[in-house]
Design a protein around this motif. Structure first.
Motif: not given
Length: 67
Positions: A16, A18-20, A42, A46, A51, A53
């Motif tokens: 996946k 994940v947009y930080v 962060w 992630v 996932a 990032p």
């Protein structure tokens, strides 16, 4: 359009994204750098969760008003 992948992609177990997101701007260069490092922290968490990032802060780290 359909993409194919070999070693990095497994159709049974997809990673996946994940947009930080978070603040980028600050009143000086150090505050901007602090925000970038916080986003990278962060991003590390992630990645440890399994996932991928996406950290746009890192892409614009050295712009400092040049754009």
């Amino acid at each position: 359009m359909k993409f194919t992948c070999s070693l990095l992609c497994n159709h049974r177990a997809r990673m996946k994204l994940v947009y930080v997101a978070g603040p980028f701007t600050g009143s000086n260069a150090w505050e901007i750098e602090r925000n970038i490092r916080h986003a990278e922290d962060w991003g590390y968490l992630v990645s440890q969760a399994g996932a991928w990032p996406v950290i746009p802060h890192s892409n614009t780290r050295f712009f400092h008003g040049s754009v």
